[in-house]
Design an enzyme around this catalytic site. Structure first.
Site, mmCIF file in Angstrom:
data_model
loop_
_atom_site.group_PDB
_atom_site.id
_atom_site.type_symbol
_atom_site.label_atom_id
_atom_site.label_comp_id
_atom_site.label_asym_id
_atom_site.label_seq_id
_atom_site.Cartn_x
_atom_site.Cartn_y
_atom_site.Cartn_z
ATOM 1 N N VAL A 179 50.981 -62.537 -18.799
ATOM 2 C CA VAL A 179 50.395 -61.752 -17.713
ATOM 3 C C VAL A 179 51.404 -61.511 -16.592
ATOM 4 C CG1 VAL A 179 48.680 -61.889 -15.839
ATOM 5 C CG2 VAL A 179 48.007 -62.362 -18.191
ATOM 6 N N GLU A 223 42.850 -60.096 -14.495
ATOM 7 C CA GLU A 223 43.611 -59.215 -15.382
ATOM 8 C C GLU A 223 42.854 -59.006 -16.698
ATOM 9 O OE1 GLU A 223 46.224 -57.289 -14.844
ATOM 10 O OE2 GLU A 223 45.654 -56.625 -16.829
ATOM 11 N N LEU A 277 44.357 -57.121 -19.375
ATOM 12 C CA LEU A 277 45.240 -56.597 -20.430
ATOM 13 C C LEU A 277 44.985 -57.304 -21.762
ATOM 14 C CD1 LEU A 277 47.596 -58.889 -21.068
ATOM 15 C CD2 LEU A 277 48.537 -58.048 -18.939
ATOM 16 N N GLU A 311 46.949 -58.542 -25.162
ATOM 17 C CA GLU A 311 48.273 -58.732 -25.750
ATOM 18 C C GLU A 311 48.437 -57.757 -26.909
ATOM 19 O OE1 GLU A 311 49.045 -62.863 -26.695
ATOM 20 O OE2 GLU A 311 48.413 -63.462 -24.690
ATOM 21 N N LYS A 367 35.517 -61.483 -14.727
ATOM 22 C CA LYS A 367 36.488 -61.713 -15.806
ATOM 23 C C LYS A 367 35.865 -62.570 -16.918
ATOM 24 C CE LYS A 367 40.185 -62.221 -18.149
ATOM 25 N NZ LYS A 367 40.688 -61.173 -18.987
ATOM 26 N N ALA A 371 34.278 -57.588 -38.594
ATOM 27 C CA ALA A 371 34.119 -58.950 -39.115
ATOM 28 C C ALA A 371 35.487 -59.524 -39.438
ATOM 29 C CB ALA A 371 33.248 -58.916 -40.360
ATOM 30 N N CYS A 405 42.642 -66.562 -24.477
ATOM 31 C CA CYS A 405 41.599 -66.229 -23.490
ATOM 32 C C CYS A 405 40.184 -66.504 -23.982
ATOM 33 C CB CYS A 405 41.741 -64.778 -23.062
ATOM 34 S SG CYS A 405 43.241 -64.482 -22.118
ATOM 35 N N LYS A 450 38.980 -70.335 -24.682
ATOM 36 C CA LYS A 450 38.974 -71.242 -23.527
ATOM 37 C C LYS A 450 38.091 -70.686 -22.393
ATOM 38 C CE LYS A 450 42.936 -69.690 -20.718
ATOM 39 N NZ LYS A 450 42.221 -68.898 -19.740
#
Ligand SMILES: NC(=O)c1ccc[n+]([C@@H]2O[C@H](COP(=O)([O-])OP(=O)(O)OC[C@H]3O[C@@H](n4cnc5c(N)ncnc54)[C@H](O)[C@@H]3O)[C@@H](O)[C@H]2O)c1
Length: 441
Positions: free
Chosen positions: A11, A155, A157, A159, A212, A260, A268, A271
Site C-alpha cells: 500500500v 485504501e 486497491l 494487488e 473499509k 467458485a 486483507c 484478517k
C-alpha cells in the site's frame, strides 16, 4: 503537496508512487533498512504490475525519495500517511503495535502543524488512539499547544491491479471532523477522479474506519456464498458456472466476486473479517454472517484438499506426487499471505503427498513458509514431470490455455484438479484426462 509515506509495503509504495505521479513531493520512510537500500538502488521489493516504471520515473524526476530517517520524512511534509501493516493478533483482533509505534515517532518528531493520515486498515477508534499518543508525546516535549489533525483514508486497491485502482479510484473515503482538512483532501484527490467523476466521500472518522472493514467483509461473504453453493452443486450435479451466470446477470447481485474457487486469501480479507468479528465480540454483538463467511472459507480449502486426497485413497500417499500451479493468493502478485495454496499444500504434505510447485512470481515468498518441504519448478511444465496429478490453485493467465498434449506426456497419470474452473471440462477430458473442478457436478 509535501507528503510523507510511513511503511513502504504494497500500500505504501503504490500510494507514494501514485501521489508523486500527480506532481506531489513524496518521501517514503520505512524501518526496514534493506528495503530502503533496495529502493534507493532502483530495485522494487514487491511484484506489482506498473509499479517499477512509476517509481523509476518519479525518482528520476526527483518527486519520490526513500529514507529510514523518520524525522527527515515527517519534518519535510504536511501530510504523513501511516501505511504500516496491521496483521492479525493472537485473539483475531488487529495488531496495532506498528501503527501506534509510528504515532509515537510522529509525536516525537513534529514541530509544526501536520495532518496524520491512517491509511492502514485499522479498527474503529484507532484514529482516536493515534491522536492521544501524539498528544501525550507533544505534552512530554512541552508542545501541548501544537496543532495536528487526524484523517482516516482507508485504501481499497487490489494487488495485481493496484496502480490502476489508485489512479482511478471508484471512490475516495475521507474520515475527518475538520472542514479545512476535508478541503485539503479533496484537492489532493481531485486529479484522481477528474475524468471518472467518482465521488470523494467525506464522513466522520469512525464511519470511514468501519467502511473499509464492511467492504472487505461483504466481498468475502460473496466469495464464501458462491463457494458454499459450489459444494452443493457438486452434490446435486448442477453446474456452478451456470448458476453464477444466472445469479450474476441480476443487476441487484452483479457478477463480481462470484467465482467458485479454493477460498479467499491474501493479506486483507481473512484478517480483516476476523478483526471485525473481534471488534464486535468485544461489544457483546456476534457478527453471525461474518463468522459463517470465515468458517466457510476454511472449509473450502479443506474441501479442495479432500477432493485430491479422496482420489488417491486406495494408493500409498507417500508415492503420490502432485504438481501445484499457483502459490500466490491471486494472480499478478507475489503475495502469498494466507494463500489457499499454502493451506492446501500443508494438508497434502501432512498426508505424505509430495509436491512439485510452480508460480510465476510467488516462489521466493512461498519458500520462506514452505521451505524445502516442496520442490519448486522452473516453469509450469517442469512441475509436471512424473506427477500423479495437477492441482491448479491460482488462476494466472498462463495456466488458462495450456498445451494439454504436453501435460499428458509429462505426467505419470493424467489427472487434473482445477480449483478455479479455468479449463474447459470437455476439452480436457477429450485429451484423456480425469478432470475435477469445483461445483461443476
Ligand atoms: N495489501 C493490500 O492489498 C492492502 C489493500 C488495502 C489496505 N491494506 C492495508 O494497508 C496496510 C499495509 O498493508 P501492506 O500490505 O502494504 O503491508 P506490508 O506488510 O506490505 O508493508 C508494511 C510496511 O510497513 C513497514 N513497517 C512496519 N512497521 C513499521 C514502523 N514502525 N515504522 C516504519 N515502517 C514500518 C514494514 O517494514 C513494511 O515495509 C495494512 O493495514 C493492510 O491491511 C492492504
Amino acid at each position: 503537496m509535501r507528503i510523507c509515506i510511513i511503511g513502504t509495503g504494497y500500500v505504501g509504495l503504490v500510494t507514494g508512487a501514485c501521489l508523486a505521479e500527480m506532481g506531489n513531493d513524496v518521501i517514503c520512510v520505512d524501518q526496514d533498512t534493506d528495503k530502503i537500500a533496495l529502493l534507493k538502488a532502483g530495485q522494487i521489493p514487491i511484484y506489482e504490475p506498473g509499479l517499477k516504471d512509476l517509481i523509476e520515473r518519479n525518482s528520476e524526476q526527483k518527486r519520490l525519495f526513500f529514507t529510514t530517517d523518520f524525522k527527515e520524512g515527517i519534518s519535510k511534509s504536511l501530510l504523513c500517511f501511516i501505511c504500516v501493516g496491521t496483521p492479525e493478533d493472537s485473539d483475531g483482533s488487529a495488531d496495532l503495535s506498528s501503527v501506534l509505534a509510528v504515532a509515537s515517532q510522529i509525536g516525537d518528531c513534529i514541530n509544526e502543524y501536520k495532518i496524520i493520515v491512517d491509511k492502514s486498515t485499522v479498527p474503529v477508534g484507532t484514529a482516536e488512539d493515534v491522536r492521544s499518543i501524539i498528544a501525550q508525546r507533544l505534552d512530554a516535549r512541552g508542545l501541548e499547544s501544537l496543532e495536528f489533525d487526524i484523517v482516516s483514508n482507508p485504501e481499497f486497491l487490489k494487488e495485481g491491479n493496484a496502480i490502476q485502482d489508485y489512479m482511478r479510484p471508484e471512490r475516495v473515503i475521507i474520515g475527518t471532523d475538520n472542514v479545512r482538512t476535508a478541503e485539503i483532501f479533496k484537492e489532493l484527490y481531485s486529479p484522481f477522479i477528474r475524468t471518472s467523476n467518482n465521488p470523494i466521500l467525506v464522513m466522520n472518522i469512525r464511519s470511514a474506519e468501519l467502511t473499509k472493514y464492511a467492504s472487505n467483509a461483504f466481498l468475502a461473504t460473496k466469495v464464501s456464498f458462491i463457494n458454499e453453493l459450489a459444494i452443493l452443486c457438486d452434490k446435486l450435479g448442477a453446474d456452478i458456472e451456470h448458476v453464477r451466470e444466472g445469479m450474476g446477470t441480476d443487476s441487484r447481485i452483479g457478477p463480481r466476486f462470484l467465482l467458485a474457487g479454493p477460498g479467499f486469501g491474501g493479506s486483507c480479507f481473512p484478517k480483516d473479517i476476523r478483526a471485525l468479528i473481534a471488534t464486535s465480540n468485544k461489544l457483546g454483538h456476534n457478527l453471525e454472517i461474518c463468522e459463517a463467511t470465515s468458517r466457510v472459507n476454511q472449509r473450502q480449502k479443506r474441501y479442495v484438499a479432500k477432493k485430491i486426497l479422496d482420489y488417491y485413497k486406495d494408493e500409498n500417499l507417500r508415492e503420490v506426487v502432485i504438481a501445484v500451479w499457483g502459490l500466490t493468493f491471486k494472480p499478478k502478485t507475489d503475495d502469498v499471505r494466507e494463500s489457499p495454496a499454502l493451506d492446501i499444500i500443508e494438508i497434502l504434505i501432512e498426508h505424505g503427498v509430495k509436491i512439485r510447485a510452480f508460480d510465476p512470481q510467488g516462489i521466493n515468498n512461498a519458500k520462506r513458509i514452505l521451505g524445502d518441504r516442496v520442490i519448486y519448478a522452473e516453469d509450469s511444465y517442469a512441475a509436471l514431470e512424473g506427477a500423479n496429478g495437477l492441482a491448479i490453485i491460482t488462476e494466472w493467465n498462463l495456466f488458462k490455455s495450456p498445451d494439454l498434449n504436453r501435460i499428458y506426456s509429462l505426467m505419470k497419470t493424467p489427472v487434473i484438479f482445477d480449483s478455479r474452473n479455468i479449463l474447459n471440462p470437455e476439452e480436457v477430458r477429450a485429451h484423456g484426462f480425469t478432470y475435477f473442478s469445483i461445483g461443476r457436478g
